[in-house]
Design a protein around this motif. Structure first.
Motif, mmCIF file in Angstrom:
data_model
loop_
_atom_site.group_PDB
_atom_site.id
_atom_site.type_symbol
_atom_site.label_atom_id
_atom_site.label_comp_id
_atom_site.label_asym_id
_atom_site.label_seq_id
_atom_site.Cartn_x
_atom_site.Cartn_y
_atom_site.Cartn_z
ATOM 1 N N ILE A 601 -2.062 13.241 -3.347
ATOM 2 C CA ILE A 601 -1.722 11.914 -3.878
ATOM 3 C C ILE A 601 -1.709 10.900 -2.735
ATOM 4 O O ILE A 601 -1.386 11.240 -1.592
ATOM 5 N N HIS A 602 -2.086 9.659 -3.045
ATOM 6 C CA HIS A 602 -2.058 8.586 -2.046
ATOM 7 C C HIS A 602 -0.699 7.893 -2.085
ATOM 8 O O HIS A 602 -0.026 7.966 -3.105
ATOM 9 N N ALA A 603 -0.358 7.234 -0.979
ATOM 10 C CA ALA A 603 0.933 6.522 -0.962
ATOM 11 C C ALA A 603 0.764 5.114 -0.433
ATOM 12 O O ALA A 603 -0.012 4.885 0.495
ATOM 13 N N ALA A 604 1.471 4.216 -1.088
ATOM 14 C CA ALA A 604 1.492 2.820 -0.599
ATOM 15 C C ALA A 604 2.765 2.632 0.226
ATOM 16 O O ALA A 604 3.825 3.145 -0.123
ATOM 17 N N ILE A 605 2.609 1.931 1.321
ATOM 18 C CA ILE A 605 3.763 1.672 2.205
ATOM 19 C C ILE A 605 3.919 0.168 2.333
ATOM 20 O O ILE A 605 2.929 -0.551 2.556
ATOM 21 N N ASN A 606 5.174 -0.303 2.183
ATOM 22 C CA ASN A 606 5.430 -1.746 2.341
ATOM 23 C C ASN A 606 5.606 -2.076 3.814
ATOM 24 O O ASN A 606 6.423 -1.458 4.498
ATOM 25 N N ILE A 607 4.834 -3.037 4.253
ATOM 26 C CA ILE A 607 5.017 -3.474 5.650
ATOM 27 C C ILE A 607 5.163 -4.992 5.700
ATOM 28 O O ILE A 607 4.730 -5.690 4.780
ATOM 29 N N SER A 608 5.793 -5.428 6.766
ATOM 30 C CA SER A 608 6.023 -6.872 6.875
ATOM 31 C C SER A 608 5.086 -7.469 7.929
ATOM 32 O O SER A 608 4.435 -6.741 8.672
ATOM 33 N N CYS A 634 -5.594 7.758 2.625
ATOM 34 C CA CYS A 634 -4.395 8.184 1.876
ATOM 35 C C CYS A 634 -3.367 7.066 1.803
ATOM 36 O O CYS A 634 -2.443 7.110 1.007
ATOM 37 N N ILE A 635 -3.492 6.119 2.713
ATOM 38 C CA ILE A 635 -2.436 5.120 2.866
ATOM 39 C C ILE A 635 -2.889 3.739 2.401
ATOM 40 O O ILE A 635 -3.963 3.255 2.783
ATOM 41 N N THR A 636 -2.052 3.132 1.545
ATOM 42 C CA THR A 636 -2.266 1.739 1.163
ATOM 43 C C THR A 636 -1.172 0.932 1.869
ATOM 44 O O THR A 636 0.001 1.313 1.826
ATOM 45 N N LEU A 637 -1.591 -0.129 2.551
ATOM 46 C CA LEU A 637 -0.595 -0.964 3.238
ATOM 47 C C LEU A 637 -0.347 -2.191 2.393
ATOM 48 O O LEU A 637 -1.276 -2.952 2.107
ATOM 49 N N GLU A 638 0.917 -2.312 1.901
ATOM 50 C CA GLU A 638 1.258 -3.465 1.051
ATOM 51 C C GLU A 638 1.883 -4.563 1.901
ATOM 52 O O GLU A 638 2.892 -4.352 2.560
ATOM 53 N N LEU A 639 1.253 -5.746 1.867
ATOM 54 C CA LEU A 639 1.767 -6.911 2.599
ATOM 55 C C LEU A 639 1.956 -8.017 1.592
ATOM 56 O O LEU A 639 1.084 -8.232 0.744
#
Ligand code: C2E
Ligand code: CA
Ligand code: CA
Length: 772
Positions: A601-608, A634-639
């Motif tokens: 599974i892929h994961a989204a990570i919240n970053i500032s 695998c990683i989605t970076l949420e900005l």
């Protein structure tokens, strides 16, 4: 104050010593010379007396000779001698002796044998020894002194011629007390006769007795000022006498008068010396006073200087030139120190660059203002983006801008200070009947006018935080703190001005406490922090192939803390960097663990915004991926949209690099920011996440539906997939499905859950995804 070692005492002592020395020398030399003089006088007197004495003896001798001649020339007497009529001779001798007052009258024959003696000496049984008579007869016509039975006589022997020598006549006078006294009165000295044994035979010195020896008289002393001293000055003289029976006379001048004289003179001199000494003492005290009074004044002045009082010096009236000079130098020094102190005071209160008050001086002024009734505003202002101004214009123009700002501030009535590099504080009085907030706004409007620096017109934007006295605080520290809190508020809110509200400080302290606790939680990593995951349903594939990682914090003693709150605080305090590193590692490990369980599974990570700008961000992310052998895809970076737009140029280059590496980039909370569609076009993004505020009530809000539909279309047109988060009901799901949404996320699908729940949840929802 009495000083043992004082100058006054030293001067007085020195003067007294000098005068005493002077007096002593004078006194001693006077005593010496006076004594010498007196002694000389005594000597002269002695010589004089000796002469008188000699003349007297001479006269006496002449008288004796005359008496003897009269006797020896007497015819009757010669006849009697020739007839050897003893009685006649004896009576003639006696008569003659009575006539001339002789005490001794003897007659011898031509061979020196005593024929007759006067009656008195016969009665006294004065019998001269034969050799004695023989010796007398050898020097006829010459006076002699002889001692007979302890009595002194002056005698003369004359031959009786008829015409040849038929005998000798001896005439003598007794030298007794009366004569000695007479002689003493005549010569003016004491006269003492002594014999071969140095025994006194007759003396005018009283008291004397016959047993007194010459040595006793010579050793006689009298009391003096400084002990006993000789009573007489003596001069001895040998008198004509027979060989073997010398007779001497001692002429003694009494020194009593001389000493009395000398003593009197010395006493007078001593009194005079004492007078001079007292006078000198008085003079020295006066002199010392003249010197020490101004000195004492100078000491007092120096003390005043030490206390910071530089009053003009008043000079002692009788001061001499040197003292006047010293006073003037002291006075000049006082003025110099005063000026320098004023200068130092000014410098210590001012900011060297702008000339405004510095923070310390300002706090002091505010403290004074709080003691008065007048209400005032305390406004802390900060130049927004001054770092950029400084770096683009250079430090010199940066400094000039600050000076221009200072001048601008000073144009507004109030007291202004520079509190930091680009931070200023102002105290603005609130006139009665006016509103503090309005004044603050007026102030901001006034300083917001463009300023010109080196032909440049700069639009400097200020952020301000204000509080009021007495409403928000009654002392300088509180007021300053609260205006800074208000400024912090302005910064956090992105506003231009904030006013302190009651409770803000408490909130700030609480926020500080949260930041500290969060820091500790990150350091300890003891399970307070954990990651929850919320499924993202892929609408095209019909299953969940992604989760959004959402941090959770169970703060000991406080329970769950809202991520909105602590993430915001972490961003403000800079702690977000560390927190994101922790999240990156935790999520990567979790994906790895899931993969080990067979869940790909892929994961989204919240970053500032701060995270992607940080140098350690990409290395940390890559390290985490490498550690768990994961691909960047695998990683989605949420900005958030706002973060992306805060520094667009920087964001584009960074995101381009991230995208190139293979990460999926998602624009979070899309729709609530101010991003234009044009800008969005340039951003290297893969996904748009429509903010949940448009989705939560989508089924009932036609407006939201319009916005969401157009956003989906727009996203698709730009080639990005569109995610809807906040789906809470089936109706919304249906609508979104129809609108062609790519991903769904929301409570309707699932609330965020702990990692361990993913597997059972997936199983429940649709079975385990096999897709990576
Ligand atoms: P976000 O990124 O917009 O995250 C989505 C938030 O919406 C989450 O709140 C989630 O629980 C909530 N949500 C999801 N579906 C629904 C729904 O159907 N209805 C409602 N009412 N809410 C829904 P959460 O977990 O409280 O997170 C709040 C915010 O905290 C996040 O907003 C994100 O900005 C931040 N955040 C959370 N975890 C992290 C993190 O690990 N790193 C960073 N930088 N920020 C995080
Ligand atoms: Ca998010
Ligand atoms: Ca969001």
């Amino acid at each position: 104050m009495l000083l043992k070692n004082s100058l006054r005492n030293q001067i007085a002592l020195m003067c007294v010593c000098l005068i005493s020395l002077c007096c002593a020398v004078l006194l001693l030399s006077y005593a010496y010379f006076s004594r010498q003089n007196h002694l000389q006088q005594v000597q002269t007197n002695i010589i004089h007396s000796t002469n008188v004495f000699r003349q007297y003896l001479q006269a006496k001798e002449t008288m004796l000779i005359t008496a003897a001649e009269v006797l020896t020339a007497d015819f009757g007497f010669k006849q009697a001698v020739a007839t050897s009529d003893a009685d006649t001779i004896s009576s003639a001798l006696s008569n003659h002796a009575a006539r001339i007052h002789a005490d001794l009258m003897w007659l011898t024959d031509a061979h020196g044998v005593l024929i007759a003696a006067d009656q008195i000496s016969s009665q006294k049984h004065l019998q001269p020894a034969q050799p004695f008579l023989q010796a007398l007869l050898r020097t006829p016509g010459k006076g002699f002194f002889i001692e007979l039975n302890g009595t002194l006589y002056q005698v003369i022997v004359l031959p009786i011629k008829a015409p040849h020598v038929i005998g000798f006549a001896l005439v003598g006078f007794e030298i007794a007390g009366v004569i000695t006294r007479e002689l003493s009165e005549l010569t003016g000295v004491d006269i003492s006769f002594y014999n071969a044994q140095n025994q006194l035979l007759s003396s005018s010195v009283s008291p004397t007795d016959s047993s007194l020896a010459r040595a006793d008289l010579e050793a006689r002393q009298m009391p003096g000022l400084f002990g006993a001293r000789p009573a007489f000055n003596h001069h001895s003289m040998e008198l004509p006498a027979l060989a073997g029976a010398p007779i001497g006379v001692l002429l003694s001048i009494s020194l009593a008068d001389f000493y009395a004289d000398l003593d009197n003179q010395l006493k007078t001199m001593a009194l005079m010396a004492l007078g001079i000494l007292l006078l000198g003492l008085g003079a020295s005290v006066w002199l010392a006073r003249n010197l020490t009074v101004p000195l004492a004044q100078l000491v007092a002045t120096a003390r005043h200087f030490a206390q910071g009082q530089y009053t003009d010096l008043t000079l002692h009236q009788h001061a001499n030139d040197e003292i006047k000079l010293l006073f003037s130098a002291f006075s000049d020094m006082g003025h110099e120190i005063h000026n320098r102190e004023q200068e130092a005071l000014y410098q210590s209160q001012r900011d060297p660059l702008t000339g405004l008050y510095n923070r310390t001086a300002f706090i002091y002024t505010v403290e004074i203002a709080t003691t008065q009734e007048r209400p005032f505003l305390l406004v802390t202002t900060n130049i927004r983006g001054f770092v950029q101004i400084n770096s683009s214009l250079g430090p010199e123009l940066g400094d000039r801008s600050l000076c221009a700002v200072a001048t601008r501030l000073q144009e507004f009535p109030g007291l202004h200070a520079r509190a930091g590099a680009d931070e200023f504080i102002s105290l603005l009085h609130i006139p009665t009947g006016t509103n503090g907030e309005n004044i603050c706004r007026e102030f901001l409007a006034a300083i917001h006018q463009p300023i010109s620096v080196a032909d440049l017109s700069l639009n400097i934007v200020f952020r301000a935080g204000a509080c009021q006295f007495p409403a928000d605080g009654d002392n300088s520290k509180t007021l300053l703190r609260r205006s800074t809190i208000a400024l912090e508020h302005t910064r956090n809110e992105g506003a231009l001005i904030s006013f302190y509200r009651s409770g803000d400080e408490e909130n700030m302290l609480e926020r500080l406490a949260i930041v500290e606790a969060l820091k500790l939680a990150l350091q300890k990593d003891d399970g307070q922090l954990s990651m929850y995951y919320q499924p993202k349903l892929n609408m095209h594939k019909g299953y969940v192939d992604k989760v959004e990682s959402l941090i959770r914090w169970q703060r000991p003693g406080h329970g769950w803390v809202s991520p909105e709150l602590f993430i915001g605080l972490a961003e403000q305090s800079g702690l977000i960097i560390e927190l994101t590193h922790w999240v990156l590692r935790t999520v990567c490990r979790q994906i790895h663990l899931w993969q080990q369980e067979g869940i790909y599974i892929h994961a989204a990570i919240n970053i500032s915004a701060q995270d992607i700008n940080h140098v350690e961000f990409l290395p940390t992310l890559n390290a985490a991926l490498a550690e768990y052998q994961l691909k960047p895809s695998c990683i989605t970076l949420e900005l958030t949209e706002r973060d992306l737009m805060s520094d667009e140029v920087q964001a584009i280059s960074l995101l381009t690099e991230l995208k190139k590496t293979g990460f999926c980039i998602s624009v979070d909370d899309y729709g609530i920011g101010q991003s234009s569609l044009g800008k969005l076009k340039n951003l290297p993004v893969d996904e748009l996440k429509i903010d949940k505020s448009f989705i939560l009530k989508l089924d009932t809000s036609p407006t939201d539906q319009i916005i969401v539909r157009s956003t989906i279309t727009l996203g698709h047109n730009l080639g990005v997939s569109v995610v809807a988060e906040g789906v809470e009901n089936e109706a919304s799901w249906e609508l979104l499905h129809k609108m062609g949404i790519d991903y769904l996320q929301g409570y309707f699908i699932s609330r965020p859950f702990a990692a361990s729940e993913l597997k059972p949840w997936l199983a429940r929802f649709h079975g385990v995804s096999k897709h990576a």
